[in-house]
Motif scaffolding. Structure first.
Motif, PDB file in Angstrom:
ATOM      1  N   PHE A 490       0.832  -1.208   0.000  1.00 45.62           N
ATOM      2  CA  PHE A 490       0.000   0.000   0.000  1.00 45.62           C
ATOM      3  C   PHE A 490       0.868   1.260   0.000  1.00 45.62           C
ATOM      4  N   ASP A 491       1.908   1.296   0.853  1.00 42.98           N
ATOM      5  CA  ASP A 491       2.809   2.457   0.904  1.00 42.98           C
ATOM      6  C   ASP A 491       3.513   2.662  -0.420  1.00 42.98           C
ATOM      7  N   ASN A 492       3.866   1.571  -1.097  1.00 41.06           N
ATOM      8  CA  ASN A 492       4.504   1.676  -2.407  1.00 41.06           C
ATOM      9  C   ASN A 492       3.543   2.306  -3.419  1.00 41.06           C
ATOM     10  N   ALA A 493       2.280   1.916  -3.367  1.00 39.48           N
ATOM     11  CA  ALA A 493       1.280   2.481  -4.276  1.00 39.48           C
ATOM     12  C   ALA A 493       1.068   3.969  -4.001  1.00 39.48           C
ATOM     13  N   VAL A 494       1.013   4.351  -2.713  1.00 36.80           N
ATOM     14  CA  VAL A 494       0.827   5.759  -2.351  1.00 36.80           C
ATOM     15  C   VAL A 494       1.992   6.606  -2.856  1.00 36.80           C
ATOM     16  N   LYS A 495       3.212   6.070  -2.752  1.00 34.10           N
ATOM     17  CA  LYS A 495       4.409   6.811  -3.128  1.00 34.10           C
ATOM     18  C   LYS A 495       4.416   7.152  -4.618  1.00 34.10           C
ATOM     19  N   THR A 497       1.648   7.171  -6.779  1.00 35.09           N
ATOM     20  CA  THR A 497       0.343   7.531  -7.343  1.00 35.09           C
ATOM     21  C   THR A 497      -0.011   8.952  -6.932  1.00 35.09           C
ATOM     22  N   LYS A 498      -0.234   9.829  -7.915  1.00 32.36           N
ATOM     23  CA  LYS A 498      -0.594  11.223  -7.635  1.00 32.36           C
ATOM     24  C   LYS A 498      -2.092  11.477  -7.777  1.00 32.36           C
ATOM     25  N   GLU A 499      -2.744  10.702  -8.620  1.00 27.91           N
ATOM     26  CA  GLU A 499      -4.184  10.858  -8.806  1.00 27.91           C
ATOM     27  C   GLU A 499      -4.766   9.547  -9.321  1.00 27.91           C
ATOM     28  N   GLY A 500      -6.098   9.427  -9.272  1.00 28.10           N
ATOM     29  CA  GLY A 500      -6.737   8.206  -9.736  1.00 28.10           C
ATOM     30  C   GLY A 500      -7.236   7.398  -8.564  1.00 28.10           C
ATOM     31  N   ALA A 501      -6.785   6.144  -8.454  1.00 28.69           N
ATOM     32  CA  ALA A 501      -7.313   5.273  -7.421  1.00 28.69           C
ATOM     33  C   ALA A 501      -6.282   4.234  -6.996  1.00 28.69           C
ATOM     34  N   ILE A 502      -6.444   3.787  -5.753  1.00 31.15           N
ATOM     35  CA  ILE A 502      -5.712   2.624  -5.232  1.00 31.15           C
ATOM     36  C   ILE A 502      -6.771   1.618  -4.797  1.00 31.15           C
ATOM     37  N   ILE A 503      -6.693   0.427  -5.363  1.00 32.62           N
ATOM     38  CA  ILE A 503      -7.744  -0.576  -5.155  1.00 32.62           C
ATOM     39  C   ILE A 503      -7.141  -1.817  -4.515  1.00 32.62           C
ATOM     40  N   LEU A 504      -7.780  -2.311  -3.437  1.00 32.71           N
ATOM     41  CA  LEU A 504      -7.406  -3.578  -2.823  1.00 32.71           C
ATOM     42  C   LEU A 504      -8.489  -4.604  -3.166  1.00 32.71           C
ATOM     43  N   LYS A 505      -8.070  -5.776  -3.631  1.00 35.05           N
ATOM     44  CA  LYS A 505      -9.012  -6.809  -4.052  1.00 35.05           C
ATOM     45  C   LYS A 505      -8.697  -8.121  -3.343  1.00 35.05           C
ATOM     46  N   VAL A 516      -4.801  -8.482  -3.939  1.00 30.28           N
ATOM     47  CA  VAL A 516      -4.283  -7.639  -5.016  1.00 30.28           C
ATOM     48  C   VAL A 516      -4.245  -6.191  -4.542  1.00 30.28           C
ATOM     49  N   VAL A 517      -3.112  -5.529  -4.806  1.00 30.28           N
ATOM     50  CA  VAL A 517      -2.986  -4.083  -4.561  1.00 30.28           C
ATOM     51  C   VAL A 517      -2.716  -3.428  -5.919  1.00 30.28           C
ATOM     52  N   GLU A 518      -3.650  -2.599  -6.365  1.00 27.66           N
ATOM     53  CA  GLU A 518      -3.620  -2.048  -7.726  1.00 27.66           C
ATOM     54  C   GLU A 518      -3.691  -0.523  -7.651  1.00 27.66           C
ATOM     55  N   ASP A 519      -2.906   0.174  -8.505  1.00 29.25           N
ATOM     56  CA  ASP A 519      -2.924   1.633  -8.484  1.00 29.25           C
ATOM     57  C   ASP A 519      -2.915   2.187  -9.903  1.00 29.25           C
ATOM     58  N   THR A 520      -3.092   3.498 -10.008  1.00 26.01           N
ATOM     59  CA  THR A 520      -3.061   4.196 -11.310  1.00 26.01           C
ATOM     60  C   THR A 520      -1.862   5.148 -11.347  1.00 26.01           C
ATOM     61  N   GLY A 521      -0.753   4.697 -10.773  1.00 30.92           N
ATOM     62  CA  GLY A 521       0.432   5.537 -10.686  1.00 30.92           C
ATOM     63  C   GLY A 521       1.316   5.471 -11.911  1.00 30.92           C
ATOM     64  N   THR A 522       2.610   5.675 -11.715  1.00 27.09           N
ATOM     65  CA  THR A 522       3.563   5.770 -12.832  1.00 27.09           C
ATOM     66  C   THR A 522       3.819   4.431 -13.505  1.00 27.09           C
ATOM     67  N   GLY A 523       3.534   3.336 -12.796  1.00 33.44           N
ATOM     68  CA  GLY A 523       3.721   2.025 -13.405  1.00 33.44           C
ATOM     69  C   GLY A 523       5.178   1.570 -13.369  1.00 33.44           C
ATOM     70  N   ASP A 567       2.005  -8.002 -11.767  1.00 37.04           N
ATOM     71  CA  ASP A 567       1.191  -8.412 -12.917  1.00 37.04           C
ATOM     72  C   ASP A 567       1.533  -7.497 -14.093  1.00 37.04           C
ATOM     73  N   THR A 568       2.333  -8.005 -15.037  1.00 41.48           N
ATOM     74  CA  THR A 568       2.788  -7.186 -16.162  1.00 41.48           C
ATOM     75  C   THR A 568       1.708  -6.967 -17.215  1.00 41.48           C
ATOM     76  N   SER A 569       0.586  -7.652 -17.109  1.00 32.88           N
ATOM     77  CA  SER A 569      -0.489  -7.437 -18.081  1.00 32.88           C
ATOM     78  C   SER A 569      -1.275  -6.160 -17.792  1.00 32.88           C
ATOM     79  N   TYR A 570      -1.124  -5.641 -16.591  1.00 30.29           N
ATOM     80  CA  TYR A 570      -1.834  -4.421 -16.187  1.00 30.29           C
ATOM     81  C   TYR A 570      -0.999  -3.209 -16.602  1.00 30.29           C
ATOM     82  N   LYS A 571      -1.583  -2.271 -17.358  1.00 29.73           N
ATOM     83  CA  LYS A 571      -0.825  -1.150 -17.941  1.00 29.73           C
ATOM     84  C   LYS A 571      -1.238   0.225 -17.408  1.00 29.73           C
ATOM     85  N   GLN A 572      -2.274   0.338 -16.557  1.00 25.00           N
ATOM     86  CA  GLN A 572      -2.732   1.644 -16.094  1.00 25.00           C
ATOM     87  C   GLN A 572      -1.946   2.138 -14.868  1.00 25.00           C
ATOM     88  N   GLY A 573      -1.026   1.348 -14.408  1.00 26.10           N
ATOM     89  CA  GLY A 573      -0.226   1.679 -13.226  1.00 26.10           C
ATOM     90  C   GLY A 573       0.549   0.438 -12.828  1.00 26.10           C
TER      91      GLY A 573
END
Length: 582
Positions: A490-495, A497-505, A516-523, A567-573
């Protein structure tokens, strides 16, 4: 002679630069005697002679109203302190120099403060910052016409580049010589001796011997060079007089001679003595590192004591800073232990010699990384502590509260860095599986976690939780370690990600539970999918941290008998997937 000593000694040649003030006095016997007295004391590292000599020269320059030359000598004092490993004292003198130049609005001389900042960065291992500082100094010198003082700055860059790009270092040497010939011929001798030394280090003995002849001619003419003692040692080695070279190095260079002695024995093919000299060199370097840390900590403790007397209200902040210093000391001890542990495993002499070189490079990179990350928040805390301790400070409650928040934030950052290192070491040294006797409700755990950590996320980011599990779904695991895994991801995602969403699944099948910890950051580039789990890997060097979060996360998951991947198939972050056996 160590690289740092060579680098810092060259800076004193700024003392002979021609200022834009009236400079007729610079040809007078009185000035030349004062200048040469300081020059020789500096080259011979004689503190008993240097400090009185430089003070006399400074007073003389003030009488002549030559502020440019006066502040140049102030820089030489800072450099001399750096050579004596009095890092804290050098830092304080550099800070005072910068403040004095700003207060007197001497913009044309501000490059001197940046030059000292470059030396401090170089000494602490921050090469990129050091090069930026030195190139800025060169730009300012060209702007204000201080061409006579430019060669030493190029020599500073030479020592920064030497280990990374020898060809660029040689180009800078030639540039320094070209400028010196035109504007300050008295510098050419020291530049030539530096080139002669580089020939030996590069294995070109013929050119070294040619340069040595020129060096001896200069000495006979009364010239002096900070590289003279080491050149004499290498000359004896080239003449096959190995034992005489070693004796001279011990006599003239002291502890700084270990590196030279190693090269002398290596040249003679005496590998056993080379190994022993190298081992001694490492012991000296480790001792030097400890001295630097001890000096720095002693200086900080002294200043904190004064602040306690002057400002009792700052006690809590001073205690926090003292704890940070203590943790830094523990870190230094841990690093020393790691270094010596590795060396004990050497079995064969030649193989141990090569391994020691490789180990030293790795250690140096680690120390630079840790030192850089710790010094920044430590300096911020120290700076704010001084502001609060100022009896003339006029600040309202809001400003004081903001200062307290900044000090608390940076104290927490230092603590977090140290905790990561200690936690990584603890998990590495206890690789066994952990007890999994906590029966936890997964959904409630995630919801509670998000509620507790919501403050870490700015308003532009939405926190979401998506679960395919029923609220009564339970998992037998270690609750504390699972929370730590989620926190790290979670801390890695916050660091990043500037906007969008952080999703836990969360989801599960018959055999495994998936988090799953998913973000819309720099990727993260696909090619770095495994590299990011290596220690000290940071894809963005400007982000806070040591690059230990993801390696620690994978280590904990492995102890829980699970796996974690990108997960390298995810491209939005970035999307990290953790799987745990049911």
């Amino acid at each position: 002679m160590g690289t740092k000593i060579i680098l810092l000694a060259l800076t004193m040649l700024l003392s002979t630069g021609q200022a834009k003030a009236a400079d007729d006095y610079k040809q007078s016997p009185e000035y030349l005697a004062l200048r040469d007295s300081m020059h020789h004391a500096f080259n011979e590292a004689d503190s008993a002679r240097f400090f009185p000599a430089v003070k006399k020269l400074e007073n003389y320059l003030l009488e002549k109203n030559d502020l440019h030359a006066y502040y140049t000598q102030r820089c030489n004092e800072i450099v001399f302190q750096l050579n004596r490993q009095n890092i804290y004292e050098a830092y304080v003198m550099g800070r005072n120099l910068s403040m004095e130049l700003r207060e007197k609005k001497l913009d044309k001389e501000m490059y001197m403060a940046y030059n000292m900042l470059g030396h401090l960065n170089r000494y602490c291992g921050n090469k990129a910052a050091a090069k930026r500082n030195f190139y800025f100094v060169i730009d300012q010198m060209e702007k204000y016409g201080y061409y006579e003082s430019m060669p030493p700055i190029y020599m500073n860059l030479v020592n920064v580049e030497l280990g990374d790009d020898p060809e660029e270092a040689q180009r800078l040497l030639e540039k320094a010589k070209e400028i010196a010939i035109k504007y300050s011929p008295e510098r050419v001798f020291d530049i030539e001796t530096r080139k002669t030394l580089s020939y030996f280090n590069g294995g070109d003995i013929d050119k070294f011997l040619e340069g040595y002849k020129e060096y001896r001619k200069g000495v006979e003419e009364g010239k002096s060079s900070v590289h003279g003692r080491i050149i004499e040692v290498y000359y004896l080695a080239c003449m096959g007089k190995t034992d005489e070279a070693v004796a001279l190095a011990n006599e003239e260079l002291g502890e700084d001679g270990s590196e030279a002695i190693t090269k002398v024995y290596e040249m003679a093919g005496r590998w056993k003595e080379a190994y022993e000299a190298l081992r001694k060199d490492y012991e000296v370097r480790d001792s030097t590192t400890n001295v630097v840390l001890i000096n720095s900590m002693a200086g900080v403790r002294e200043q904190l004591t004064l602040q306690e007397v002057e400002r009792k209200s700052a006690r809590n902040r001073i205690i926090a800073l003292s704890i940070g210093i203590l943790l830094l000391g523990i870190l230094a001890s841990l690093l020393s232990y790691i270094v010596f542990s590795r060396r004990r495993h050497m079995k064969q002499l030649k193989r141990a010699y090569d391994h020691a070189l490789e180990s030293d490079k790795a250690k140096s990179a680690f120390i630079r990384n840790v030192t850089h990350e710790v010094r920044t928040p430590l300096n911020i805390i120290s700076g704010f502590a001084q502001v609060i301790a100022d009896p003339e400070l006029v600040a309202g409650p809001e400003e004081r509260a903001n200062i307290a928040r900044m000090m608390q934030k940076n104290t927490q950052l230092i603590t977090s860095l140290i905790d990561e290192i200690l936690e990584l070491s603890l998990n590495e040294n206890t690789p066994d599986k952990v007890a999994k006797d906590d029966n936890i409700e997964v959904n409630d755990l995630i919801r509670d976690f998000l509620q507790e950590n919501e403050y870490k996320v700015n308003k532009a980011i939405k926190l979401k939780f998506e679960s395919e599990l029923s609220d009564d779904f339970c998992l037998m695991t270690n609750e504390a370690m699972l929370k730590r895994v989620i926190t790290l991801l979670f801390d890695n995602a916050v660091k990043y990600t500037k906007e969008g969403a952080i999703i836990l699944k969360t989801s599960a099948d018959d055999e495994q539970v998936t988090l799953v910890v998913e973000d819309t950051g720099t990727g993260i580039p696909e090619k770095e999918a495994e590299t990011i789990f290596d220690r000290f890997v940071k894809l963005d060097a400007f982000k806070e941290g040591l690059g230990l979060g993801l390696p620690l996360c994978r280590m904990i998951v492995n102890r829980l008998e699970g796996s974690v991947i990108l997960d390298t198939s995810y491209k939005q972050g970035a999307r990290f997937v953790v799987k745990l056996n049911r």
